[in-house]
Design a protein around this motif. Structure first.
Motif, PDB file in Angstrom:
ATOM      1  N   PHE B 314       0.479   6.190  -6.050  1.00 44.91           N
ATOM      2  CA  PHE B 314       1.225   6.203  -4.782  1.00 44.91           C
ATOM      3  C   PHE B 314       0.399   6.075  -3.434  1.00 44.91           C
ATOM      4  O   PHE B 314       0.523   5.235  -2.492  1.00 44.91           O
ATOM      5  N   GLN B 315      -0.707   6.622  -3.505  1.00 42.29           N
ATOM      6  CA  GLN B 315      -1.780   6.672  -2.426  1.00 42.29           C
ATOM      7  C   GLN B 315      -2.213   5.123  -2.540  1.00 42.29           C
ATOM      8  O   GLN B 315      -2.277   4.747  -1.091  1.00 42.29           O
ATOM      9  N   TYR B 316      -2.507   4.714  -3.278  1.00 38.19           N
ATOM     10  CA  TYR B 316      -2.936   3.233  -3.290  1.00 38.19           C
ATOM     11  C   TYR B 316      -2.100   2.373  -2.899  1.00 38.19           C
ATOM     12  O   TYR B 316      -2.202   1.498  -1.841  1.00 38.19           O
ATOM     13  N   LEU B 317      -0.650   2.348  -3.091  1.00 36.29           N
ATOM     14  CA  LEU B 317       0.305   1.546  -2.743  1.00 36.29           C
ATOM     15  C   LEU B 317       0.597   1.708  -1.165  1.00 36.29           C
ATOM     16  O   LEU B 317       0.665   0.723  -0.566  1.00 36.29           O
ATOM     17  N   VAL B 318       0.839   2.944  -0.969  1.00 30.79           N
ATOM     18  CA  VAL B 318       1.193   3.121   0.613  1.00 30.79           C
ATOM     19  C   VAL B 318       0.044   3.164   1.504  1.00 30.79           C
ATOM     20  O   VAL B 318       0.008   2.508   2.678  1.00 30.79           O
ATOM     21  N   SER B 319      -1.127   3.566   1.094  1.00 27.67           N
ATOM     22  CA  SER B 319      -2.428   3.782   2.166  1.00 27.67           C
ATOM     23  C   SER B 319      -3.613   2.845   1.593  1.00 27.67           C
ATOM     24  O   SER B 319      -4.612   2.757   2.270  1.00 27.67           O
ATOM     25  N   SER B 320      -3.315   1.828   0.512  1.00 34.79           N
ATOM     26  CA  SER B 320      -4.498   1.460  -0.089  1.00 34.79           C
ATOM     27  C   SER B 320      -5.867   2.130  -0.345  1.00 34.79           C
ATOM     28  O   SER B 320      -6.756   1.736  -0.313  1.00 34.79           O
ATOM     29  N   VAL B 321      -5.455   3.559  -0.674  1.00 31.26           N
ATOM     30  CA  VAL B 321      -6.617   4.384  -1.084  1.00 31.26           C
ATOM     31  C   VAL B 321      -7.222   4.082  -2.377  1.00 31.26           C
ATOM     32  O   VAL B 321      -6.425   4.235  -3.131  1.00 31.26           O
TER      33      VAL B 321
END
Lengths: 341, 341
Positions: B314-321
DNA sequence: TTGTAGGCGTTATCAT
DNA sequence: ATGATAACGCCTACAA
């Protein structure tokens, strides 16, 4: 795609503003329109959207106040780390944390902090002293729309939203279960509690005794001493206990003072034949586990306690989510040398 | 109030669009303006706001694909529960989950699922079989901008973002430490592994042997049998082992097949004098703990594995984290009768 | 290469 | 009592 307020407004031929008023109980809506909106919201399966709410909430500059009796108590180090992690995650939503700490169980001091913090915060997390004046204060905060969650210790009959903490009784049960496994179910046990005046400590002992009775009939609790959570006191009392009852071959340390207890045991040259189990995971206890003086320790997820509590406060502020359960109980973790982490 | 893109734009006298382009590396910006924007962003301490990003991301209809070798493996029940909890929390951000499960370690089948899911998803979570064809596929997904996280089992030299799983070696160490405490450090041990071909099982045994060697020199590992994660096979092999080595008085169950092992022990009338330690917490193991046949079991936070993995996606998809660590290792939990929960 | 403007879902303010 | 509109922070399509 999930249902939005806008969609409800459109299907009802009504403005979003009115739908918002109904769904958030802001009043000033005709009874029939309210009815219409509520029913279509239910029919369409409306669920408020956290991202939207959060974005709108950034304007409000919410502050979560936290009062902890943490000074001089290493147990709270991890609680505060958990709080810190949650804080990082929610600053994105414009929510800040205001942490006040104190030392020792002085009601006056805690009341003072409460007064000091009151007009600066929108939510309170507190590790309350079990005293009527504190309970009154909690109720008062709650009435003035500063909702409260208690952490680690609870107070009865207060208006708190919920409590986050451990199951002390189960902690004692687990300690006894562990001791049962380590001793083969036969031992003369000394218990070193913090204080017989503290509820959590007593509950641990109750749990311990319960398992003794039901599962390990050959366990004999020979003596109970009070350490007052102080190493020197623990040392002296343990010395006395070992002199008086040389048959003791297992010790359950209920609260702080582990270093003092263990020092007395090693000074008596008994570290090989007395099995010691403790509670929580302070730096001293880690050291004693490494040395082999303590065999196992029962922990109560301090980090999780801090993290979860802040998160629930956040959920309440942003989405008015009231915790579904009144009690949020963390796990009792058994730590031995190999899984200390 | 935190710094926003708008504020950066204003202080630079530049439009929000350009700032966005720089901060998200979309290109097409003059070098000097880029430099200016980056430096002021750094100076002002800009941190992207999750709520804003999430809200904008709802339009994108992201889907997280998950492939698990979970059928007929109770261990994954809790993993899937953790996934479900995370799913609930992120539907608010317009992200969906697509879960495919399979049974057994057939490379072909997993490749098939990968092909089937590919054009439906924006992120992949997988419990991969350690095979070059799978690794190739993971790398291929990654290149086509479907990033990958491996869960529970890992593959070497792949382009996965990170791995979430347990430390199998520590799990074995903890099992041995526990056995050391329960036996007083002297025992003839039989090990019931799943398969000598499975990395995680071998790592557990390596950890177990390490603690044997370093801490419990009187431990003797007398025999190692393979259960193939099957209760009947486990039963037969354990019977043979007990007949061949009647001196065995402790068993470490590394993987599945606990019921079969225990059945053989009780049928031989040895449940009183053989101490059994197992891995994970399936319904059968809970039952065996309740009956007292198994004394303790070493768990690996399956729920947390599922929950954390989805959250990182989720973090990656939304915030490129991108996950800060390549390995996210959960704790080894010791469960006995009293803290089973 | 850069700027503009509308929208994601919710909320608050102002007008009707 | 209800409607209209701007705003929260970010993204993107389109215009310049």
């Amino acid at each position: 795609m999930a249902v939005t307020i806008k969609q409800i407004a459109e299907t009802c031929n009504i403005s979003r503003g009115t739908v918002d008023r109904v769904l958030n109980n802001r009043g000033k809506v005709k009874a029939e329109t309210e009815e219409l909106i509520r029913s279509t919201a239910a029919k369409l399966g409306y669920k408020p959207n956290l991202a939207g709410k959060a974005l709108a909430a950034t304007k409000k500059n919410y502050v979560i106040g936290i009062i902890l009796i943490s000074e001089g108590n290493k147990f709270y180090d991890d609680v505060i780390k958990g709080i810190g992690q949650a804080e990082q995650e929610i600053t994105d939503y414009g929510i800040r944390i205001l942490l006040k700490t104190m030392k020792g169980y002085q009601v006056e001091k805690q009341l003072e902090l409460l007064d000091e913090i009151k007009d600066k915060i929108n939510f309170l997390i507190i590790n309350p002293i079990n005293d009527d004046r504190i309970i009154d204060k909690i109720n008062q905060f709650s009435e003035e729309n500063i909702k409260v969650i208690t952490i680690n210790t609870d107070v009865e009959n207060s208006a708190r939203l919920c409590h986050v903490g451990c199951d002390y009784k189960k902690s004692g049960e687990t300690a006894c279960g562990m001791l049962g496994l380590l001793t083969g179910g036969e031992a003369n046990i000394g218990i070193a509690t913090g204080s017989v005046k503290i509820l959590g400590h007593n509950q641990r002992i109750i749990g311990f005794n319960k398992v003794c009775r039901e599962k390990y009939p050959k366990f004999q609790v020979t003596d109970i001493i009070e350490t007052n959570d102080d190493d020197v006191c623990a040392f002296i009392e343990t010395q006395k206990m070992l002199q008086k009852y040389p048959a003791i071959n297992a010790i359950y340390i209920v609260a702080a003072g582990a270093y003092g207890v263990c020092k007395a045991v090693t000074e008596a040259g008994r570290e090989k034949d007395i099995i010691i189990i403790s509670s929580d995971k302070t730096p001293e206890i880690i050291k004693l586990l490494r040395e082999g003086t303590i065999k196992a320790t029962i922990c109560q997820q301090p980090w999780t306690q801090g993290y979860k509590t802040v998160n629930m406060a956040f959920q309440y502020l942003v989405s008015s989510v009231v915790p579904e359960k009144e009690l949020h109980i963390v796990k009792n973790e058994i730590k031995i040398l190999q899984n200390l982490k």
